[in-house]
Design an enzyme around this catalytic site. Structure first.
Site, PDB file in Angstrom:
ATOM      1  N   CYS A  25      60.178  76.127  20.120  1.00 33.69           N
ATOM      2  CA  CYS A  25      59.529  76.333  18.655  1.00 33.69           C
ATOM      3  C   CYS A  25      58.630  75.061  18.308  1.00 33.69           C
ATOM      4  O   CYS A  25      58.015  74.728  19.338  1.00 33.69           O
ATOM      5  CB  CYS A  25      60.635  76.428  17.664  1.00 33.69           C
ATOM      6  N   ARG A  31      64.395  76.030  14.583  1.00 36.18           N
ATOM      7  CA  ARG A  31      64.652  77.198  15.360  1.00 36.18           C
ATOM      8  C   ARG A  31      65.152  77.059  16.475  1.00 36.18           C
ATOM      9  O   ARG A  31      66.212  77.933  16.826  1.00 36.18           O
ATOM     10  CB  ARG A  31      63.471  78.117  15.195  1.00 36.18           C
ATOM     11  N   ASP A 142      59.635  79.983  10.039  1.00 34.55           N
ATOM     12  CA  ASP A 142      59.716  78.826  10.112  1.00 34.55           C
ATOM     13  C   ASP A 142      60.375  78.425   8.815  1.00 34.55           C
ATOM     14  O   ASP A 142      59.927  78.405   7.760  1.00 34.55           O
ATOM     15  CB  ASP A 142      58.423  78.006  10.202  1.00 34.55           C
TER      16      ASP A 142
END
Ligand code: 4NP
Length: 175
Positions: A25, A31, A142
């Site tokens: 990420c 994440r 996000d």
């Protein structure tokens, strides 16, 4: 004829992991650590820990050395999942080292794509949600400012379940 004996290792050589995955990420604190922790748990539950190596990295260096964001860690802990990562930068060598380079969103994907040096490397790159059966959009959102950590956990879980099924089938792993 030599009478020297062949050397026999004192310890059995540990079986090599035969598939490796790097989740990627931006910051490597929300994440991809979540996907890494979820996959570690899924792989352990299926008795595949010896066969699959799992790591994560970020395309940005802002948080290098940091553990997973406390909000990601709390959302995961609530579901019984530990996030062991320390943030590190994704490097070009990772495209050589890992079999699967799994991006969380299309920006990470494009960043990794620009680093690829061969068709073989390009073919290793995928989006986590492309493996999900939940049919949602392809980006993992996000959560850093959106604060939707529970939703992101479930999205990562769904993607990892699909990815693990794919790997087990493709590589003929047990289970
Ligand atoms: P991640 O989330 O890419 O899922 O780790 C983010 C973490 C930090 C920032 C952005 C996204 N940041 O801008 O610092």
């Amino acid at each position: 004829m030599s009478d020297s004996k062949p050397s026999i290792p004192a310890q059995p050589i540990a079986p090599r992991a035969n598939v490796s995955i790097c989740f990627v990420c931006l910051g490597n604190i929300c994440r991809s650590p979540t996907a890494e922790g979820v996959m570690l748990q899924l792989v352990a539950d299926r008795g595949l820990t010896e066969h699959i190596r799992i790591d994560s990295a970020g395309t940005g260096a802002y948080h290098v050395g940091e553990p997973a964001d406390a909000r990601s860690a709390a959302a995961a802990k609530q579901k019984g999942v530990h996030l062991p990562s320390r943030a590190r930068l994704f490097v070009a060598d990772d495209l050589e080292t890992f079999d699967y380079v799994v991006a969380m969103d299309s920006k990470n994907f494009a960043h990794i794509e620009r680093m690829a040096r061969s068709r073989a490397q390009l073919e290793k790159v995928s989006l986590l949600r492309s493996f999900s059966v939940d049919g949602g959009p392809l980006d993992v959102p996000d959560p850093y400012y959106a604060d939707n950590f529970d939703e992101v956990f479930e999205i990562c879980r769904s993607g990892c379940e699909g990815l693990l099924d794919h790997i087990v089938r493709r590589h003929g792993l047990p289970g």
